[in-house]
Each structure stands twice: as structure tokens, then as C-alpha cells.
Write a protein that holds these residues in place. Structure first.
Motif, PDB file in Angstrom:
ATOM      1  N   THR A 175       1.510   4.094  -3.076  1.00  0.00           N
ATOM      2  CA  THR A 175       1.281   5.704  -2.898  1.00  0.00           C
ATOM      3  C   THR A 175       2.446   6.427  -3.463  1.00  0.00           C
ATOM      4  O   THR A 175       2.487   7.259  -3.959  1.00  0.00           O
ATOM      5  CB  THR A 175       1.063   5.861  -1.433  1.00  0.00           C
ATOM      6  N   MET A 176       3.615   6.089  -2.857  1.00  0.00           N
ATOM      7  CA  MET A 176       5.008   6.590  -3.185  1.00  0.00           C
ATOM      8  C   MET A 176       4.988   6.629  -4.858  1.00  0.00           C
ATOM      9  O   MET A 176       5.519   7.450  -5.371  1.00  0.00           O
ATOM     10  CB  MET A 176       5.978   5.999  -2.491  1.00  0.00           C
ATOM     11  N   ALA A 177       4.723   5.453  -5.555  1.00  0.00           N
ATOM     12  CA  ALA A 177       4.890   5.123  -6.923  1.00  0.00           C
ATOM     13  C   ALA A 177       3.875   6.141  -7.722  1.00  0.00           C
ATOM     14  O   ALA A 177       4.156   6.526  -8.890  1.00  0.00           O
ATOM     15  CB  ALA A 177       4.553   3.715  -7.256  1.00  0.00           C
ATOM     16  N   ALA A 178       2.809   6.567  -6.940  1.00  0.00           N
ATOM     17  CA  ALA A 178       1.730   7.377  -7.748  1.00  0.00           C
ATOM     18  C   ALA A 178       2.196   8.784  -7.312  1.00  0.00           C
ATOM     19  O   ALA A 178       1.241   9.746  -7.981  1.00  0.00           O
ATOM     20  CB  ALA A 178       0.321   6.960  -7.095  1.00  0.00           C
ATOM     21  N   GLY A 179       3.226   9.145  -6.704  1.00  0.00           N
ATOM     22  CA  GLY A 179       3.409  10.468  -6.481  1.00  0.00           C
ATOM     23  C   GLY A 179       2.954  11.173  -5.261  1.00  0.00           C
ATOM     24  O   GLY A 179       2.761  12.252  -5.069  1.00  0.00           O
ATOM     25  N   GLY A 180       2.421  10.084  -4.319  1.00  0.00           N
ATOM     26  CA  GLY A 180       1.970  10.894  -2.945  1.00  0.00           C
ATOM     27  C   GLY A 180       3.175  10.936  -1.857  1.00  0.00           C
ATOM     28  O   GLY A 180       4.229  11.178  -2.476  1.00  0.00           O
ATOM     29  N   ALA A 181       2.551  10.865  -0.579  1.00  0.00           N
ATOM     30  CA  ALA A 181       3.616  11.065   0.297  1.00  0.00           C
ATOM     31  C   ALA A 181       4.893   9.836   0.474  1.00  0.00           C
ATOM     32  O   ALA A 181       4.654   8.896  -0.179  1.00  0.00           O
ATOM     33  CB  ALA A 181       2.783  11.007   1.640  1.00  0.00           C
ATOM     34  N   THR A 182       5.839  10.294   1.095  1.00  0.00           N
ATOM     35  CA  THR A 182       6.836   9.317   1.299  1.00  0.00           C
ATOM     36  C   THR A 182       7.022   8.794   2.717  1.00  0.00           C
ATOM     37  O   THR A 182       6.896   9.715   3.494  1.00  0.00           O
ATOM     38  CB  THR A 182       7.953  10.127   0.871  1.00  0.00           C
ATOM     39  N   PHE A 183       6.901   7.433   2.758  1.00  0.00           N
ATOM     40  CA  PHE A 183       7.107   6.920   3.944  1.00  0.00           C
ATOM     41  C   PHE A 183       8.507   6.544   4.197  1.00  0.00           C
ATOM     42  O   PHE A 183       9.269   5.854   3.746  1.00  0.00           O
ATOM     43  CB  PHE A 183       6.333   5.353   3.895  1.00  0.00           C
ATOM     44  N   SER A 184       9.020   7.576   5.372  1.00  0.00           N
ATOM     45  CA  SER A 184      10.239   7.482   5.532  1.00  0.00           C
ATOM     46  C   SER A 184      10.896   6.210   6.168  1.00  0.00           C
ATOM     47  O   SER A 184      12.044   6.028   6.534  1.00  0.00           O
ATOM     48  CB  SER A 184      10.637   8.647   6.422  1.00  0.00           C
ATOM     49  N   GLY A 185       9.945   5.279   6.956  1.00  0.00           N
ATOM     50  CA  GLY A 185      10.403   4.165   7.137  1.00  0.00           C
ATOM     51  C   GLY A 185      10.513   3.097   6.501  1.00  0.00           C
ATOM     52  O   GLY A 185      10.438   1.919   6.782  1.00  0.00           O
ATOM     53  N   TYR A 186      10.199   3.319   5.185  1.00  0.00           N
ATOM     54  CA  TYR A 186      10.026   2.183   4.201  1.00  0.00           C
ATOM     55  C   TYR A 186      11.176   1.355   4.230  1.00  0.00           C
ATOM     56  O   TYR A 186      10.887   0.062   4.200  1.00  0.00           O
ATOM     57  CB  TYR A 186       9.552   2.760   2.864  1.00  0.00           C
ATOM     58  N   ALA A 187      12.329   1.966   3.823  1.00  0.00           N
ATOM     59  CA  ALA A 187      13.609   1.079   3.546  1.00  0.00           C
ATOM     60  C   ALA A 187      13.828   0.171   4.925  1.00  0.00           C
ATOM     61  O   ALA A 187      13.964  -1.242   4.742  1.00  0.00           O
ATOM     62  CB  ALA A 187      14.677   1.739   3.425  1.00  0.00           C
ATOM     63  N   ALA A 188      13.568   0.530   5.921  1.00  0.00           N
ATOM     64  CA  ALA A 188      13.982  -0.092   7.325  1.00  0.00           C
ATOM     65  C   ALA A 188      12.847  -1.224   7.287  1.00  0.00           C
ATOM     66  O   ALA A 188      13.045  -2.270   7.842  1.00  0.00           O
ATOM     67  CB  ALA A 188      13.772   0.733   8.574  1.00  0.00           C
TER      68      ALA A 188
ATOM     69  N   THR B   6       0.711  -1.240   0.131  1.00  0.00           N
ATOM     70  CA  THR B   6       0.110   0.133  -0.053  1.00  0.00           C
ATOM     71  C   THR B   6       0.815   1.328  -0.003  1.00  0.00           C
ATOM     72  O   THR B   6       0.575   2.233  -0.805  1.00  0.00           O
ATOM     73  CB  THR B   6      -0.976  -0.057   1.109  1.00  0.00           C
ATOM     74  N   ALA B   7       1.927   1.448   0.851  1.00  0.00           N
ATOM     75  CA  ALA B   7       2.891   2.299   1.083  1.00  0.00           C
ATOM     76  C   ALA B   7       3.621   2.611  -0.532  1.00  0.00           C
ATOM     77  O   ALA B   7       3.696   3.914  -0.665  1.00  0.00           O
ATOM     78  CB  ALA B   7       3.715   2.440   2.169  1.00  0.00           C
ATOM     79  N   SER B   8       3.977   1.570  -0.966  1.00  0.00           N
ATOM     80  CA  SER B   8       4.703   1.708  -2.260  1.00  0.00           C
ATOM     81  C   SER B   8       3.710   2.138  -3.275  1.00  0.00           C
ATOM     82  O   SER B   8       4.536   3.100  -4.092  1.00  0.00           O
ATOM     83  CB  SER B   8       5.374   0.524  -2.503  1.00  0.00           C
TER      84      SER B   8
END
Length: 543
Positions: free
Chosen positions: A465-478, A461-463
Motif C-alpha cells: 500500500t505504501m509503495a503504491a502511494g497509499g496511506a502510511t503505517f506509522s507503526g511499520y518500522a517498529a 500488505t502494508a508495504s
């Protein structure tokens, strides 16, 4: 040993006030119960994700009748540590961590199913009913030995008080897709219903429509939401349904958000959840039946005079404390305990708080859309620890798992424009059914208490959103690293699930470039029916 278990065990040792043979004393704090039946609870094949929360029944009659008041049953359920199952009689098969019960179970092999046995021959631990006490202080217990319930105590357990104010049948509200409320819209012109606090009649929410309750208290006569609806609140909101008014959510509903934000309480009407939905709410019917439905993701508190469910519901505990009262019972087993809850912070960290089918398994979906979306995915690669709070820049949208699974055309368009995404080391490239690279198979899955599947749902879900140009989840990589780590701890997985969930909710009311399209929950329904999941793609028709 899990860090949360270590902390909780240490506190129990320091307290040293319980004679219970189980590892932990009976937990009477209602904040720690995801499902609570006042008289009866039957939750077929329910699963709680680690770290597990409690389920139970308040009443304990002097004379127990099989299947009657004080009865809990879960055929095929799994209740993870350190969660407790509490009732006057506990029946069922599969797996329990701790069982508190006063009457012999309905099976001869209960000991083989209890991980932390009690002192009785059937490995259960006796306790003194009712589960919670005389909350209103009127001298009447919440449930007496004759199974007479004090509704005022139950109302307080649900976070409200009786009597409810009357609703206004002359002010019905109709919510249709991409439209404001039929009247009393608090934010007109944004193509959804933002209902101001007040007193209304029956609320009807059409397929695919969005309803947002404003902060405060709203009184309604009933709520009927059709399939693929999104119902939430912008801040803590309470919805009261007086008398026998019912609350009904159809299939694939996406209801609520962060724990403790949306509370819906019916006085004694039926409250029914459909199938394949996501529910992050405090839901209660004080004197009525609560039907939890089938294959739903539950995150909150679900209370009813009687509670029943179909199969494969997944329960996840709230990491934050909501305003449910602690018990004031003063029985021999009434011990105040300190429980550890994993919050959405750095993996491995804990905070300690004291609180009282359809067929067609090879059917594929076809999509057609003209959406214009970014061709790159923006992810964070510099932050290797989870943030303690999730912030979203102004104008930066997010969406929930419920949105993407109910809008497969949008999801497919994002994947096509981005050239696919990679989550938990696994490429996601399409929205087909029974395909090991399908976003639908990641989003439309019976989690069955498997944390990693829940984390994949949230990260996909978060990915998207980010792929669509939305907000960035700063904890995604971790969190993606945690997902890929086969040795990741229960606490790390739980922290990442909570953190990603908070992110996915954070910008859900901000407009996105793909808003306006119709909802289509049918492909997700078919995906639920397959055995395909991304932890073992050999189970998929297309691995």
C-alpha cells in the motif's frame, strides 16, 4: 513467561474461587471463543495463534455417544496457550493447552498432548455443562441433559434475538464487478455495491465484486458470493438470514474487517466458507451447520449448531470485545475470570478487561499491466512505538491481504515500480509461485498458528500500500523490527499483527489508482499448494 499469562495467572490467584486442577478455571465467556459448536464441533488440523483463544461445544448430554452430541474432534490441531478446549468428550491429536472434558478421550496418549493437565487420569479436567447458561431467563438451559437446545439462548449467544423478521423474495440484489448494487445502492457511482439497511431477497455477488453493508440491520433471504469477492461493512452491521436461508462464500473470499464490525447470522440454514479466504466476522447459524472450509484465516467468532471444517484453518483471537453476552450459568465451575488481551498498541503492552491441491508446485505467473505507480516506498522511520490508534488521512487508501493476493497483476506492478520491497529483512520482488521472493508466497500461505508468518502477511500488505502511494503505517518500522527479532515475544508479535491489520482495513473503501482490474485468485491457489514460506526459503523451488 508471557506477560499476558502473568496477568491472567495473577487474577486467577486473586480470585481463588476454582477447585480446578488446571492453571485457569473454565472460561465461560463467549467473547473468548473463536469456534463454538452447540452440539458438535469437528475442526480438522485447526491452529490458533498465540495467545490462544478457546474452542468448544456447549452441550453435555447425560449419555455420551461417541461422535454424537457433546463431541469435539480435531485431528492434528494445535491450540496455543492460554486457550481452552471444552466439550463433553474431546478427541484428536497434536497439541492442547488445557482440556475440559467429562468422558474419556478417544486416544490413549492424551497426557502427552496436554500442556497444562487437569485432574483426571487422561489429564483433562471435568466440568459442568452446558457451557453457557439460560441467557433468556426462561428457565430452560441452552442445552439440557437430553441434548435439547433452546434456540433463543443460542440466538443471544450470537448477538441477536428470535424471531427474525421475514425477508422479501421480491427484492433480489445482484452485485457485479465494478458496479453499483442492482438496486437500493446507498452510495451510487463508486463502482461497488453499498447496500442500505433494509429487507431484501437473495443476494448474489459475482466473481471479484465488492459488497459493503451499511451500518444497522439488514434482512436477506440468502447470500451467495463467488470467488475473490470482498464483503465488508462501513460500521457495525448485522445481517439476518431467516428460516433455512443459506450463506455461501466461494474460494479466496475476503470477508469482514475489524472484530465486531460485521455479524452474519442464519436462523437454521447452511453457512459455508470456501478455501484460502480471510474472514474477520462474527458468523453464526443458530440451528444449522457451519462449514469453516480449508486454509482460511479466521478472526472473529464462528458459531453453529454443528461446526465442521476441512484442514489447515488458522484462528486469531479478537483483541477487542464484541457484544456477545457473558454466561449466566451458576454451576460449580462457573467462575468469572479476568483475561488479558493484547491490543494493537505499543509492543509488550497489555490491557486487562473484564468481559463475561492443485499441483504445479513450480508453476509461475506472468503479469502484464500498464499501471502507473510511484517509484518510491514511503515508510515511517521515526516512530519506534506502535500507535494506540490507526488513522488514515482523507483520500489515503489501504488494501487488505485478500486484495493483493487476488490481484497479482496489480501486486506485480507495484513491486516493479517500487523496485521491490523489503519486509522482515527479506526482499520481495515478484509474484511467482514457489519463489522465496514472491509476494504471493507471503500472502498465500497456511499460517498454521505461526505468528511470524501472519505478521509477514500483514506487513507485506502494508508495504505494498505504501509503495503504491497509499496511506502510511506509522507503526511499520517498529513492527518490521519486531518481525526481524528472533526473540520477539508473543505479545509483541500479536500487537503488531493487530496493529497492521487495523491499518490494512482502515482505508479499504477509499478509491485507489489501480481499482477496476479483474480478480485472478488462481495463482494464489497454486502458491497455497507449495511448501514455500518466507521463514525458510530453502523450502522454495527458487530460494
Amino acid at each position: 513467561m508471557k506477560s499476558s499469562v502473568v496477568v491472567r495467572a495473577l487474577v486467577v490467584v486473586l480470585a481463588a474461587t476454582s477447585a480446578s486442577a488446571t492453571q485457569y478455571p473454565l472460561d465461560r465467556d463467549l467473547n473468548h471463543y473463536i469456534v463454538l459448536g452447540i452440539r458438535v464441533a469437528r475442526v480438522q488440523s485447526m491452529f490458533t495463534e498465540p495467545p490462544g483463544c478457546n474452542v468448544g461445544v456447549d452441550c453435555g448430554p447425560a449419555l455420551q455417544k461417541y461422535g454424537g452430541c457433546g463431541y469435539f474432534h480435531s485431528d492434528g490441531g494445535r491450540f496455543a496457550a492460554p486457550g481452552q478446549v471444552v466439550a463433553n468428550q474431546v478427541c484428536g491429536t497434536k497439541s492442547f493447552f488445557e482440556v475440559f472434558s467429562n468422558v474419556a478421550p478417544c486416544t490413549d496418549n492424551m497426557c502427552s498432548q496436554v500442556d497444562d493437565p487437569g485432574s483426571s487420569p487422561s489429564c483433562e479436567e471435568p466440568w459442568t455443562p452446558p457451557l453457557f447458561g439460560d441467557l433468556d431467563g426462561d428457565g430452560h438451559p441452552s442445552c439440557d441433559a437430553n441434548c435439547v437446545v433452546d434456540p433463543d439462548d443460542v440466538a443471544l449467544a450470537c448477538g441477536v434475538t428470535l424471531p427474525f423478521p421475514p425477508c422479501d423474495p421480491g427484492r433480489p440484489i445482484l452485485v457485479t464487478r465494478n458496479s453499483d448494487c442492482s438496486s437500493d445502492d446507498a452510495i451510487p457511482g463508486n463502482h461497488r455495491c453499498d447496500l442500505a439497511p433494509g429487507t431484501y431477497g437473495a443476494i448474489r455477488v459475482a466473481k471479484g465484486a465488492r459488497l459493503t453493508f451499511a451500518a444497522g440491520t439488514t434482512v436477506i433471504c440468502s447470500l451467495n458470493a463467488r470467488s475473490a469477492t470482498r464483503i465488508s461493512s462501513e460500521a457495525p452491521a448485522t445481517v439476518l438470514v431467516p428460516g433455512g436461508g443459506s450463506v455461501y462464500f466461494n474460494n479466496s473470499a475476503d470477508v469482514g474487517g475489524d472484530c465486531g464490525t460485521l455479524r452474519i447470522v442464519s436462523e437454521h440454514g447452511l453457512m459455508k466458507l470456501g478455501r484460502y479466504g480471510d474472514y474477520g466476522i462474527d458468523a453464526c447459524t443458530i440451528g444449522g451447520l457451519l462449514k469453516i472450509g480449508h486454509a482460511n484465516n479466521l478472526h472473529g467468532h464462528f458459531i453453529g449448531d454443528s461446526v465442521g471444517s476441512d484442514i489447515k484453518n488458522d484462528g486469531r483471537c479478537c483483541a477487542t470485545t464484541v457484544s456477545l453476552p457473558p454466561s449466566t450459568t451458576t454451576t460449580t465451575n462457573s467462575t468469572t475470570t479476568t483475561n488479558s488481551t493484547t491490543t494493537a498498541s505499543e509492543p509488550g503492552s497489555t490491557s486487562t478487561t473484564t468481559t463475561t491441491n492443485p499441483g504445479g508446485s513450480t508453476t509461475t505467473t506472468t503479469t502484464s499491466t500498464t499501471l502507473t505507480l510511484p517509484t518510491t516506498t514511503t515508510t515511517s522511520t521515526t516512530t519506534l512505538t506502535l500507535p494506540t490508534t490507526t488513522t488514515t488521512a482523507p483520500g489515503a487508501f489501504t488494501r487488505t491481504p485478500g486484495f493483493y493476493k487476488n490481484h497479482p497483476d496489480v501486486t506485480a506492478a507495484i513491486l516493479t515500480a517500487a523496485g521491490g520491497i523489503t519486509v522482515c529483512g527479506h526482499p520481495i520482488t515478484n509474484c511467482d509461485v514457489n519463489d522465496g521472493h514472491s509476494a504471493l508466497e507471503a500472502l498465500c500461505v497456511a499460517v498454521d498458528g505461526e505468528q511470524r508468518l501472519q505478521l509477514i502477511r500483514q506487513l507485506v500488505t502494508a508495504s505494498l500500500t505504501m509503495a503504491a502511494g497509499g496511506a502510511t503505517f506509522s507503526g511499520y518500522a517498529a513492527c518490521d523490527a519486531v518481525c526481524r527479532d528472533a526473540a520477539a515475544s508473543t505479545d509483541d508479535l500479536a500487537a503488531c499483527i493487530d496493529s497492521a491489520d487495523v491499518f490494512n482495513q482502515s482505508g479499504d473503501r477509499i478509491a485507489a489508482p489501480f481499482d477496476g482490474g479483474p480478480a485472478n485468485p488462481t495463482p494464489c491457489k497454486f502458491a497455497f499448494a507449495t511448501a514455500c514460506d518466507l521463514l525458510d526459503t530453502t523450502s522454495c523451488a527458487v530460494p
